[in-house]
Design a protein around this motif. Sequence first.
Motif, PDB file in Angstrom:
ATOM      1  N   ASP A   4      36.641  36.131  42.096  1.00 16.15           N
ATOM      2  CA  ASP A   4      37.768  36.973  41.011  1.00 16.15           C
ATOM      3  C   ASP A   4      37.783  38.849  42.129  1.00 16.15           C
ATOM      4  OD1 ASP A   4      38.842  39.054  39.194  1.00 16.15           O
ATOM      5  OD2 ASP A   4      36.132  38.856  37.540  1.00 16.15           O
TER       6      ASP A   4
ATOM      7  N   VAL B 255      36.768  42.742  42.034  1.00 15.67           N
ATOM      8  CA  VAL B 255      36.520  44.808  41.123  1.00 15.67           C
ATOM      9  C   VAL B 255      37.374  46.069  41.852  1.00 15.67           C
ATOM     10  CG1 VAL B 255      34.691  45.691  40.856  1.00 15.67           C
ATOM     11  CG2 VAL B 255      34.779  43.363  39.914  1.00 15.67           C
TER      12      VAL B 255
ATOM     13  N   THR C 106      36.174  41.141  46.434  1.00 12.18           N
ATOM     14  CA  THR C 106      36.044  39.559  45.778  1.00 12.18           C
ATOM     15  C   THR C 106      34.545  38.963  45.970  1.00 12.18           C
ATOM     16  OG1 THR C 106      37.032  38.282  47.677  1.00 12.18           O
ATOM     17  CG2 THR C 106      38.529  39.871  46.121  1.00 12.18           C
TER      18      THR C 106
ATOM     19  N   ASP D 171      32.683  38.368  30.923  1.00  8.85           N
ATOM     20  CA  ASP D 171      33.580  39.585  32.400  1.00  8.85           C
ATOM     21  C   ASP D 171      32.292  40.262  32.485  1.00  8.85           C
ATOM     22  OD1 ASP D 171      35.392  41.084  33.260  1.00  8.85           O
ATOM     23  OD2 ASP D 171      36.109  41.849  32.103  1.00  8.85           O
ATOM     24  N   SER D 172      32.584  40.817  34.062  1.00 10.21           N
ATOM     25  CA  SER D 172      31.288  42.009  34.477  1.00 10.21           C
ATOM     26  C   SER D 172      31.499  42.690  33.491  1.00 10.21           C
ATOM     27  CB  SER D 172      31.539  41.966  36.252  1.00 10.21           C
ATOM     28  OG  SER D 172      33.075  42.491  36.405  1.00 10.21           O
TER      29      SER D 172
ATOM     30  N   ASP E 149      41.002  34.379  38.903  1.00  7.21           N
ATOM     31  CA  ASP E 149      41.576  35.491  38.333  1.00  7.21           C
ATOM     32  C   ASP E 149      43.259  35.542  38.485  1.00  7.21           C
ATOM     33  OD1 ASP E 149      41.576  37.067  35.348  1.00  7.21           O
ATOM     34  OD2 ASP E 149      40.482  38.541  36.789  1.00  7.21           O
TER      35      ASP E 149
ATOM     36  N   ASP F 168      38.063  35.833  33.804  1.00  7.69           N
ATOM     37  CA  ASP F 168      36.529  36.123  34.388  1.00  7.69           C
ATOM     38  C   ASP F 168      35.879  35.923  32.401  1.00  7.69           C
ATOM     39  OD1 ASP F 168      37.966  38.449  33.084  1.00  7.69           O
ATOM     40  OD2 ASP F 168      36.925  39.603  34.374  1.00  7.69           O
TER      41      ASP F 168
ATOM     42  N   SER G  72      33.446  33.896  35.658  1.00  7.17           N
ATOM     43  CA  SER G  72      33.205  35.037  35.545  1.00  7.17           C
ATOM     44  C   SER G  72      31.985  35.201  36.315  1.00  7.17           C
ATOM     45  CB  SER G  72      32.361  34.616  33.923  1.00  7.17           C
ATOM     46  OG  SER G  72      31.532  35.336  33.643  1.00  7.17           O
TER      47      SER G  72
ATOM     48  N   SER H 148      33.100  37.257  39.645  1.00  6.23           N
ATOM     49  CA  SER H 148      33.045  38.543  38.538  1.00  6.23           C
ATOM     50  C   SER H 148      32.294  39.235  38.696  1.00  6.23           C
ATOM     51  CB  SER H 148      33.815  39.262  37.120  1.00  6.23           C
ATOM     52  OG  SER H 148      33.157  38.840  36.320  1.00  6.23           O
TER      53      SER H 148
ATOM     54  N   LYS I 245      30.997  42.751  41.433  1.00  7.75           N
ATOM     55  CA  LYS I 245      30.757  43.906  40.841  1.00  7.75           C
ATOM     56  C   LYS I 245      29.664  44.074  41.433  1.00  7.75           C
ATOM     57  CE  LYS I 245      30.952  46.845  37.070  1.00  7.75           C
ATOM     58  NZ  LYS I 245      31.741  48.614  37.216  1.00  7.75           N
TER      59      LYS I 245
END
Length: 257
Positions: free
Chosen positions: A75, A77, A88, A104-105, A167, A184, A191, A194, A198
């Motif tokens: 994933d 961000v 990532t 999801d973060s 994602d 995510d 997830s 993520s 994040k």
Amino acid sequence: MSIKEISLKLKTIREPEDLFLQKCREDGRKGVTDLVNKWQRTYEKEQQVRDAFTEMTEFERQLRKQGFSILAGIDEVGRGPLAGPVVTSAVILPDSFYLPGLNDSKKIPESKREQFYEMIFKEAISVGVGVVHSEVIDEINIYQATKKAMVAAVNDLSELPDHLLIDAMELDVPIPQLSLIKGDARSISISAASIIAKVTRDRMMKEYGEKYPEYGFEKHMGYGTSQHLEALDIHGLTPWHRRSFAPVKEIAARTKG
């Protein structure tokens, strides 16, 4: 037993079929009935969390049935901000991994994300991170920069995955992959990635905030808030700003003029 003693005992009960819990249900005291009802509500809430987690393992379970064993969730961000890198992560989780509440973060409070970050790093088979900074984003565009960062995250893994769960993206790598819209919130592997991406990016933006306190990077993480736009108008660009993004592009042109 006193109601206080029953309360303490109920905290150790995990299953609704427990004999002690059954006896409490037969107890006529209102205080005991209230305790049993409270236990039941807590149990049902925890069961919902467990069921949600199990549902998010569906793609991983199906892939393992197909013979794949080293699954990496990926994933990103930071595609939308005006400043900072796109970050990532690629995460390979063990089959036994269990972290209730994982999602999801963006839906998880910062303090909880930090906890999850540490737990994922501790229990994951491997974690990879990819970072592409603003100058490259400006050069090749954010979509290509995101793909570049994702490939870097895969290459950063200590083990080569035999399948990827990504994602909403497809990568030019010789590894079977599954692209999931809103992955995510649908896959524990994505997830987990993520969360790593994040927290990693937020920590970087907080460092930038210390170097350039007038911009408030630690608050908005580079997104185009009113505070950020005002700081841009007053102070101009930092090395972390994406000059190909509006309104940064317009401010850069105006400054040159």
